[in-house]
Design a protein around this motif. Sequence first.
Motif, PDB file in Angstrom:
ATOM      1  N   ARG A  44      -3.934  -2.402 -21.199  1.00  0.00           N
ATOM      2  CA  ARG A  44      -3.684  -3.438 -20.190  1.00  0.00           C
ATOM      3  C   ARG A  44      -4.682  -4.583 -20.303  1.00  0.00           C
ATOM      4  O   ARG A  44      -4.367  -5.727 -19.972  1.00  0.00           O
ATOM      5  N   TYR A  45      -5.884  -4.275 -20.778  1.00  0.00           N
ATOM      6  CA  TYR A  45      -6.929  -5.293 -20.898  1.00  0.00           C
ATOM      7  C   TYR A  45      -7.193  -5.642 -22.360  1.00  0.00           C
ATOM      8  O   TYR A  45      -8.335  -5.908 -22.745  1.00  0.00           O
ATOM      9  N   TYR A  46      -6.132  -5.688 -23.153  1.00  0.00           N
ATOM     10  CA  TYR A  46      -6.264  -5.954 -24.587  1.00  0.00           C
ATOM     11  C   TYR A  46      -6.964  -7.279 -24.871  1.00  0.00           C
ATOM     12  O   TYR A  46      -7.668  -7.427 -25.878  1.00  0.00           O
ATOM     13  N   TYR A  47      -6.762  -8.264 -23.978  1.00  0.00           N
ATOM     14  CA  TYR A  47      -7.339  -9.589 -24.195  1.00  0.00           C
ATOM     15  C   TYR A  47      -8.859  -9.557 -24.219  1.00  0.00           C
ATOM     16  O   TYR A  47      -9.499 -10.402 -24.873  1.00  0.00           O
ATOM     17  N   LYS A  48      -9.467  -8.579 -23.543  1.00  0.00           N
ATOM     18  CA  LYS A  48     -10.927  -8.470 -23.558  1.00  0.00           C
ATOM     19  C   LYS A  48     -11.428  -8.113 -24.955  1.00  0.00           C
ATOM     20  O   LYS A  48     -12.471  -8.609 -25.385  1.00  0.00           O
ATOM     21  N   TYR A  49     -10.677  -7.284 -25.643  1.00  0.00           N
ATOM     22  CA  TYR A  49     -11.075  -6.892 -26.993  1.00  0.00           C
ATOM     23  C   TYR A  49     -10.841  -8.024 -27.989  1.00  0.00           C
ATOM     24  O   TYR A  49     -11.562  -8.133 -28.987  1.00  0.00           O
ATOM     25  N   ILE A  50      -9.853  -8.867 -27.690  1.00  0.00           N
ATOM     26  CA  ILE A  50      -9.649 -10.058 -28.526  1.00  0.00           C
ATOM     27  C   ILE A  50     -10.837 -11.003 -28.370  1.00  0.00           C
ATOM     28  O   ILE A  50     -11.326 -11.590 -29.348  1.00  0.00           O
ATOM     29  N   ILE A  51     -11.326 -11.138 -27.140  1.00  0.00           N
ATOM     30  CA  ILE A  51     -12.509 -11.978 -26.897  1.00  0.00           C
ATOM     31  C   ILE A  51     -13.713 -11.419 -27.642  1.00  0.00           C
ATOM     32  O   ILE A  51     -14.472 -12.159 -28.278  1.00  0.00           O
ATOM     33  N   ILE A  52     -13.891 -10.097 -27.573  1.00  0.00           N
ATOM     34  CA  ILE A  52     -15.005  -9.449 -28.270  1.00  0.00           C
ATOM     35  C   ILE A  52     -14.897  -9.681 -29.773  1.00  0.00           C
ATOM     36  O   ILE A  52     -15.895  -9.954 -30.449  1.00  0.00           O
ATOM     37  N   PHE A  53     -13.677  -9.589 -30.292  1.00  0.00           N
ATOM     38  CA  PHE A  53     -13.435  -9.848 -31.712  1.00  0.00           C
ATOM     39  C   PHE A  53     -13.906 -11.246 -32.091  1.00  0.00           C
ATOM     40  O   PHE A  53     -14.605 -11.434 -33.100  1.00  0.00           O
ATOM     41  N   PHE A  54     -13.538 -12.247 -31.302  1.00  0.00           N
ATOM     42  CA  PHE A  54     -13.909 -13.629 -31.615  1.00  0.00           C
ATOM     43  C   PHE A  54     -15.407 -13.868 -31.454  1.00  0.00           C
ATOM     44  O   PHE A  54     -16.000 -14.646 -32.221  1.00  0.00           O
ATOM     45  N   VAL A  55     -16.025 -13.206 -30.479  1.00  0.00           N
ATOM     46  CA  VAL A  55     -17.483 -13.324 -30.327  1.00  0.00           C
ATOM     47  C   VAL A  55     -18.184 -12.768 -31.557  1.00  0.00           C
ATOM     48  O   VAL A  55     -19.091 -13.398 -32.126  1.00  0.00           O
ATOM     49  N   ALA A  56     -17.770 -11.566 -31.995  1.00  0.00           N
ATOM     50  CA  ALA A  56     -18.369 -10.945 -33.185  1.00  0.00           C
ATOM     51  C   ALA A  56     -18.109 -11.791 -34.424  1.00  0.00           C
ATOM     52  O   ALA A  56     -18.996 -11.973 -35.264  1.00  0.00           O
ATOM     53  N   CYS A  57     -16.897 -12.309 -34.546  1.00  0.00           N
ATOM     54  CA  CYS A  57     -16.540 -13.128 -35.701  1.00  0.00           C
ATOM     55  C   CYS A  57     -17.382 -14.398 -35.729  1.00  0.00           C
ATOM     56  O   CYS A  57     -17.850 -14.824 -36.804  1.00  0.00           O
ATOM     57  N   THR A  58     -17.608 -15.003 -34.571  1.00  0.00           N
ATOM     58  CA  THR A  58     -18.421 -16.221 -34.485  1.00  0.00           C
ATOM     59  C   THR A  58     -19.863 -15.961 -34.902  1.00  0.00           C
ATOM     60  O   THR A  58     -20.450 -16.736 -35.672  1.00  0.00           O
TER      61      THR A  58
END
Length: 277
Positions: free
Chosen positions: A15-29
């Motif tokens: 349900r909160y998949y978008y939080k992991y997408i944010i984490i992905f982009f933070v790590a990628c950055t």
Amino acid sequence: MKLQILSDLRQGIIRYYYKYIIIFFVACTIAIQFFLKTNIYIKKYNIADETSVIDCFIYMFKGMKEYIPSTSNPFNVPFDFLLFNLILGLLIGYYPHKDLHGMGLQMMIKSKQRIFWWSSKCIWNMATVISYYAAIYMGILIAGMLFKTQITGEIHKELIHRMLGMEIVGYKQFEIIIFVGLLPIISSIAISMFQMFLSFLVHPIVSYIIIIILYIFSAFYMKWFLPGNFLMFYRNYIVNPNGIHIFPSMMVNMIIILISFIVGYFYFRNVDILGKE
């Protein structure tokens, strides 16, 4: 219990998949910033070796060096160390407590087996930590692919020495994999299990504050019994002769996980759930 687990995974993670997408982009950055820095160091010091993904893993989970108090050495907790771990603490903090006063309470009463509810929350906890690290690792890998770096487990010692001041000698490949791949996940599971249990014993906000204090103490004291040390590459024996070793670190983590699970079970077996609404 299967329905309970599926419900927790769906309501607490998917349900909160978008939080992991944010984490992905933070790590990628952060990984992109690392690879940009490596180009500067390679040119400045004429380093022949190319960078690898494992170098970025070490950079991401470097933490801070052992702190030796002195008037000329003020204590500063590293921002990136706190950032990654406190974000995870936020993911762990509220869902189990919220579920206890919602659908979870109904399922617990219907099943008449509190051990199922608590076990399901522990599985959700572990799955949340694994999903969190998967997002970070994927962010590092994607950044590495963008910069066409080596997807290997080989450390480029001179580059790491120049960038981070680490002297890495006499290591075995599996030790590096454990310190940057496995140990952070197991340590975060242990801390998250402890946080989840505390959130019921006291309050989610109070438990979060306690975890913050744990991280600060771990940064200040390099002790084998403070699990925050296991999350910092600077604190292992490969880099620091007095640093932590794999076996005692894993033992401490397992003890924290088992105690959190067992004490949590006995707590829920005896607590008045309806009275806590």
